[in-house]
Design a protein around this motif. Structure first.
Motif, mmCIF file in Angstrom:
data_model
loop_
_atom_site.group_PDB
_atom_site.id
_atom_site.type_symbol
_atom_site.label_atom_id
_atom_site.label_comp_id
_atom_site.label_asym_id
_atom_site.label_seq_id
_atom_site.Cartn_x
_atom_site.Cartn_y
_atom_site.Cartn_z
ATOM 1 N N ARG A 29 0.839 -1.202 0.000
ATOM 2 C CA ARG A 29 0.000 0.000 0.000
ATOM 3 C C ARG A 29 0.876 1.255 0.000
ATOM 4 N NH1 ARG A 29 -3.007 -1.287 4.087
ATOM 5 N NH2 ARG A 29 -1.861 -0.068 5.608
ATOM 6 N N MET A 30 1.959 1.225 0.792
ATOM 7 C CA MET A 30 2.838 2.391 0.857
ATOM 8 C C MET A 30 3.518 2.640 -0.486
ATOM 9 S SD MET A 30 4.439 2.155 4.631
ATOM 10 C CE MET A 30 5.976 2.914 4.238
ATOM 11 N N ASN A 31 3.988 1.556 -1.111
ATOM 12 C CA ASN A 31 4.629 1.693 -2.423
ATOM 13 C C ASN A 31 3.662 2.275 -3.436
ATOM 14 O OD1 ASN A 31 7.040 0.685 -1.599
ATOM 15 N ND2 ASN A 31 6.685 -1.399 -2.311
ATOM 16 N N TYR A 32 2.437 1.757 -3.410
ATOM 17 C CA TYR A 32 1.398 2.197 -4.346
ATOM 18 C C TYR A 32 1.103 3.681 -4.144
ATOM 19 C CZ TYR A 32 -3.152 1.996 -6.732
ATOM 20 O OH TYR A 32 -4.211 2.204 -7.570
ATOM 21 N N GLN A 33 0.924 4.071 -2.879
ATOM 22 C CA GLN A 33 0.614 5.477 -2.580
ATOM 23 C C GLN A 33 1.781 6.377 -2.941
ATOM 24 O OE1 GLN A 33 -0.514 5.511 1.520
ATOM 25 N NE2 GLN A 33 -2.593 4.823 1.106
ATOM 26 N N ASP A 34 3.004 5.889 -2.711
ATOM 27 C CA ASP A 34 4.198 6.691 -3.017
ATOM 28 C C ASP A 34 4.264 7.027 -4.499
ATOM 29 O OD1 ASP A 34 5.044 6.813 -0.504
ATOM 30 O OD2 ASP A 34 6.794 5.510 -0.714
ATOM 31 N N GLN B 53 3.686 -9.808 -5.246
ATOM 32 C CA GLN B 53 3.006 -8.523 -5.490
ATOM 33 C C GLN B 53 3.765 -7.383 -4.825
ATOM 34 O OE1 GLN B 53 -1.069 -8.771 -4.254
ATOM 35 N NE2 GLN B 53 -1.531 -10.389 -5.716
ATOM 36 N N THR B 54 4.264 -7.628 -3.637
ATOM 37 C CA THR B 54 5.034 -6.597 -2.933
ATOM 38 C C THR B 54 6.311 -6.276 -3.709
ATOM 39 O OG1 THR B 54 4.164 -7.451 -0.877
ATOM 40 C CG2 THR B 54 5.999 -5.939 -0.693
ATOM 41 N N MET B 59 9.228 -2.422 -7.273
ATOM 42 C CA MET B 59 9.781 -1.949 -8.559
ATOM 43 C C MET B 59 9.111 -0.634 -8.954
ATOM 44 S SD MET B 59 12.025 -3.975 -9.912
ATOM 45 C CE MET B 59 12.811 -4.863 -8.621
ATOM 46 N N GLU B 60 7.795 -0.552 -8.719
ATOM 47 C CA GLU B 60 7.057 0.691 -9.001
ATOM 48 C C GLU B 60 7.650 1.830 -8.174
ATOM 49 O OE1 GLU B 60 2.872 0.363 -8.211
ATOM 50 O OE2 GLU B 60 2.660 -1.351 -9.542
ATOM 51 N N ASN B 61 7.933 1.502 -6.923
ATOM 52 C CA ASN B 61 8.499 2.508 -6.034
ATOM 53 C C ASN B 61 9.868 2.963 -6.539
ATOM 54 O OD1 ASN B 61 8.373 4.135 -3.797
ATOM 55 N ND2 ASN B 61 9.478 2.687 -2.518
ATOM 56 N N LYS B 191 9.877 2.326 -18.272
ATOM 57 C CA LYS B 191 9.397 0.982 -18.593
ATOM 58 C C LYS B 191 10.351 -0.056 -18.016
ATOM 59 C CE LYS B 191 7.390 2.353 -23.016
ATOM 60 N NZ LYS B 191 7.559 2.356 -24.467
ATOM 61 N N TRP B 192 9.814 -1.144 -17.554
ATOM 62 C CA TRP B 192 10.638 -2.249 -17.085
ATOM 63 C C TRP B 192 9.859 -3.549 -17.154
ATOM 64 C CZ3 TRP B 192 7.813 0.844 -13.944
ATOM 65 C CH2 TRP B 192 7.098 0.258 -12.914
ATOM 66 N N LYS B 193 10.596 -4.623 -17.060
ATOM 67 C CA LYS B 193 9.943 -5.946 -17.055
ATOM 68 C C LYS B 193 9.971 -6.462 -15.619
ATOM 69 C CE LYS B 193 10.385 -8.814 -20.759
ATOM 70 N NZ LYS B 193 9.052 -9.124 -21.229
ATOM 71 N N ASP B 194 8.819 -6.816 -15.119
ATOM 72 C CA ASP B 194 8.744 -7.322 -13.747
ATOM 73 C C ASP B 194 9.505 -8.643 -13.657
ATOM 74 O OD1 ASP B 194 6.336 -7.079 -11.272
ATOM 75 O OD2 ASP B 194 7.749 -8.737 -11.391
#
Lengths: 219, 220
Positions: A29-34, B53-54, B59-61, B191-194
């Motif tokens: 959730r934190m990563n998503y919100q960030d 998923q985390t 990676m998004e972070n 862009k990146w590949k998970d």
């Protein structure tokens, strides 16, 4: 003997499992919100750039709007007034033949008005929640109204765009940073706040604000 | 002093269950392990998918951190005229690139993040600046600080022409720099590949850069 051992083992396992799950989901959730918060932040920063461009291209219009919001006469020179006061004279000088000609009024209040009281009245200066809502802020509001996206792919009312996600920015606050009795020398130091927002994958609005302090001078 | 301990049947029952010295049979062990495994397998499966998923949001972070680093430098340190789609983004990001080459690709934690910059220059005639015209305020002949009747805020407010004359000007009408532009819309695409799911991922960050240094140095 076996049943209590299994029960204790299961209890430990379930505790460990739930702790891990909670830690995981909170991290997620934190990563998503960030990430979405960062998107909103850079929209707000972009909006601040547009606001600073407008202020630097139109300093006089901005100064005048700010002066009216403070019930000051925008045409009156506070610099000359300060020099006159320092020389023991009255701030206003209606004589055009004198070198320090500085016609009044200094303030837009009538002789019976209490300027300080009017500048505390939410009907005039807006509320804390909506600082641009007061009657004296209509010039500031008109000045900041176009601090938003423009163009054919933009909603003309909200200033929002929908590609690659629904997003926008707007100026939310312009606060004059001046204290009573401070000399301003035809300059206003203002706190300019721009809010950026994005709608995330779950259509939740994520907002971020950026505040800049700028000096606006009548030219 | 003599303490007489009363017999408590419930306590003795618990004692019997937990501290019974009778050995555990192999059948009991097998049944116990089977029960434990039955409960553990789906739980571990769920836990592993949650961990994946985390890792994906991690990676998004990282993409967000890269975007922040690049966009901050573009906004604060790169000159307006130099902001275009040829910028070496991995170079200006200031982040440690595991592949070490300027190829608009940042390798972090063994994942390659491809960086693209889309820059759109807004023509000056498409930027409109609006405001309300400053009201006419008559010069007073007295040395009073306050406004005479007709010059005070209420009189000005009641005069629509003085109070509400909206003006809208295009930037091209205001500026003396006819051959310069003042605003760029910037979109940074990462862009990146998970590495876990193998899915292609993309994040887009939007901002704007104004030509503030030109106005600062040479005026509007």
């Amino acid at each position: 003997m076996l049943i209590p051992m299994i029960l204790i083992g299961m209890f430990i396992f379930i505790m460990f499992f739930f702790t891990l799950m909670r830690w995981n989901s909170s991290n997620r959730r934190m990563n998503y919100q960030d990430v979405w918060g960062r998107k909103a932040l850079y929209l707000a920063k972009g909006g601040t750039q547009l606001a600073l461009l407008k202020v630097s291209m139109m300093p006089t219009e901005c100064y005048d709007a700010l002066a009216i919001s403070q019930l000051k006469n925008p045409y009156f020179s506070f610099k000359i007034a300060a020099e006159r006061v320092a020389a023991g004279k009255k701030p206003v000088n209606p004589n055009p033949k004198e070198i320090d000609f500085n016609p009044g009024p200094q303030y837009l209040t009538g002789p019976g008005d209490n300027r300080d009281a009017l500048l505390q009245d939410p009907a005039y200066v807006g509320t804390k929640e909506d600082p641009l809502s007061g009657e004296l802020n209509v010039f500031i509001k008109a000045f900041t109204d176009d601090i938003k996206f423009a163009g054919p792919d933009t909603d003309p009312i909200t200033g929002e765009r929908t590609v690659p996600y629904k997003h926008g920015f707007a100026s939310t606050k312009v606060k004059v940073l001046a204290v009573k009795g401070q000399q301003l020398y035809n300059k206003q130091t203002v706190e300019l706040t721009v809010k950026g927002w994005v709608y995330d994958g779950m259509n939740i609005k994520r907002e971020k604000e950026v505040t800049k302090i700028v000096e606006v001078e009548r030219k | 002093m003599i303490i007489i301990m009363k017999h408590n049947p419930r306590r003795s029952n618990i004692k019997r269950i937990f501290f019974n010295r009778k050995a555990i049979s192999i059948t009991e062990i097998m049944v116990g392990i089977a029960l434990f495994v039955l409960a553990a397998i789906p739980s571990f499966g769920y836990l592993m998918s949650s961990v994946k998923q985390t890792a994906a949001t991690d990676m998004e972070n990282t993409a967000g951190v890269i975007a922040g680093s690049i966009l901050d430098r573009i906004l604060d340190n790169v000159e307006y005229d130099l902001v275009d789609d040829t910028l070496k983004l991995d170079q200006i990001s200031g982040m440690t690139d595991e592949d070490g080459s300027d190829n608009n690709e940042l390798k972090i934690k063994s994942t390659s993040f491809k960086l693209e910059l889309e820059v759109k220059t807004i023509p000056n005639d498409q930027i409109e600046f609006g405001f309300r015209k400053t009201p006419y305020i008559k010069r007073q002949s007295s040395d009073s600080e306050n406004a005479d009747p007709g010059n005070d805020i209420n009189s000005i407010k009641n005069d629509a022409k003085r109070w509400n004359t909206p003006v809208k000007l295009k930037l091209s009408q205001i500026t003396k720099h006819k051959n310069k532009t003042f605003l760029k819309e910037i979109m940074l695409v990462i862009k990146w590949k998970d590495p876990v799911s193998g899915r292609d991922r993309t994040e887009k960050f939007t901002t704007m850069k104004a030509n503030l240094s030109l106005v600062e140095q040479q005026g509007g």
